[in-house]
Design an enzyme around this catalytic site. Structure first.
Site, PDB file in Angstrom:
ATOM      1  N   LYS A 167      -9.158   4.839 -21.548  1.00  0.00           N
ATOM      2  CA  LYS A 167      -8.555   6.174 -21.746  1.00  0.00           C
ATOM      3  C   LYS A 167      -8.715   7.006 -20.477  1.00  0.00           C
ATOM      4  CE  LYS A 167      -8.234   9.984 -25.010  1.00  0.00           C
ATOM      5  NZ  LYS A 167      -6.777   9.989 -24.966  1.00  0.00           N
ATOM      6  N   HIS A 197     -13.697   6.960 -27.451  1.00  0.00           N
ATOM      7  CA  HIS A 197     -12.497   6.140 -27.245  1.00  0.00           C
ATOM      8  C   HIS A 197     -12.827   4.951 -26.354  1.00  0.00           C
ATOM      9  CE1 HIS A 197     -10.293   9.712 -28.714  1.00  0.00           C
ATOM     10  NE2 HIS A 197      -9.339   8.852 -29.023  1.00  0.00           N
TER      11      HIS A 197
END
Ligand code: NAD
Length: 266
Positions: free
Chosen positions: A157, A153
């Site tokens: 995040k 990600h």
């Protein structure tokens, strides 16, 4: 031709609400009849579709809502609770992606399934729903193979592994009659010793603008199966929620899953 479904969006001015509004313009399965935002929202009372003569306006309550076939909710726990009040009274189908609910709201939602159709998912990607299904089958069929989950990600995040990676791990554990709590290995560093049979390992990549990638590896002796999903655009969650709403409207009361949507397309 059947009439379009009367849709309400709860959280209509948010990131997900805006993605839903963008898709609605090109989707004749739905007519938007109600768009709810937080009480303190600057959108309150403004037209939802600027320029339209009889444009719908953003509202912050449900009391004057017209007849609705299905609600899509991406708001927050308070917003979801208000939508749930309305849906329970009218028996309206509810699709919700809101996360971070407390135990009391979870219990209310569980009970609501007696009176209305409810479909919730922590990840509304249809591709991830199919990956989950394939992993369940593969983990059961290739019982002796090692399962490893890799996710990637963007660097902003906050949590790791992702909720979706954990959900995939849970499915693999369940397919082998164990629990994630028993099987998961989240850290490997230094002299780890040999891999434990039956463990499910997680690896995490963070960087740049990666929207979300999940790989479930099943590693055997001399061969390896990899199931990979790559998200390149957040609109996939809105697309999946709309597919779920189309599927759910008119269903009998109960709790439904995204897996039901892909198993029996409408
Ligand atoms: P956001 O903050 O951008 O938008 C929230 C929206 O909800 C806004 O329109 C706001 O006005 C509205 N809202 C807040 N409180 C409200 C209330 N009390 N009543 C009515 N409306 C209210 O958030 P977002 O990124 O769009 O995410 C919303 C939720 O969806 C979060 O819980 C997020 O974790 C979840 N989410 C789930 C998925 C999935 O696939 N399941 C994907 C993305 C986001």
């Amino acid at each position: 031709m059947t009439r379009p479904l009367r849709l309400a969006i709860n959280g209509a001015s948010g990131r997900m609400g805006s993605a839903l509004l963008d898709l609605l313009g090109a989707d004749d399965r739905f007519t938007l009849v109600h768009a709810v935002v937080a009480a303190e929202s600057a959108h309150d009372g403004r037209p939802v579709f600027p320029g339209a003569a009889d444009s719908l306006r953003y509202a912050h309550e449900w009391s004057h809502a017209p007849a609705i076939d299905v609600v899509i909710d991406f708001s927050g726990p308070t917003g979801l609770a208000a939508a749930l009040d309305h849906c329970q009274i009218h028996g309206t189908a509810l699709v919700s992606g809101t996360t971070g609910l407390d135990a009391a709201l979870e219990a209310r939602l569980a009970d609501a399934g007696k009176r209305m159709a409810v479909l919730r998912a922590a990840n509304f990607s249809l591709g991830v729903a199919v990956l989950t299904r394939l992993l369940r089958e593969a983990a059961a069929a290739l019982r002796a193979w090692d399962v490893e989950i890799v996710e990637a990600h963007h660097g902003r995040k906050q949590d790791a592994p992702s909720g979706t990676a954990l959900a995939l791990g849970r499915v693999a554990a369940d397919a082998r009659q164990t629990t994630l709590e028993r099987a998961a290995v989240y850290h490997r560093e230094g002299r780890t010793g040999e891999r434990n049979d039956g463990s499910i390992g997680f690896a995490v990549v963070r960087g740049g603008d990666i929207v979300g990638e999940h790989t479930a590896m099943l590693v055997g002796m001399g061969e390896r199966l990899e199931l990979i999903h790559r998200a390149t655009d957040r609109s996939i969650f809105a697309r999946g929620a709309m597919q779920a709403a189309y599927w759910l409207a008119g269903r009998e009361p109960g709790h439904w899953q995204l897996d039901d949507v892909i198993a029996t397309p409408r």
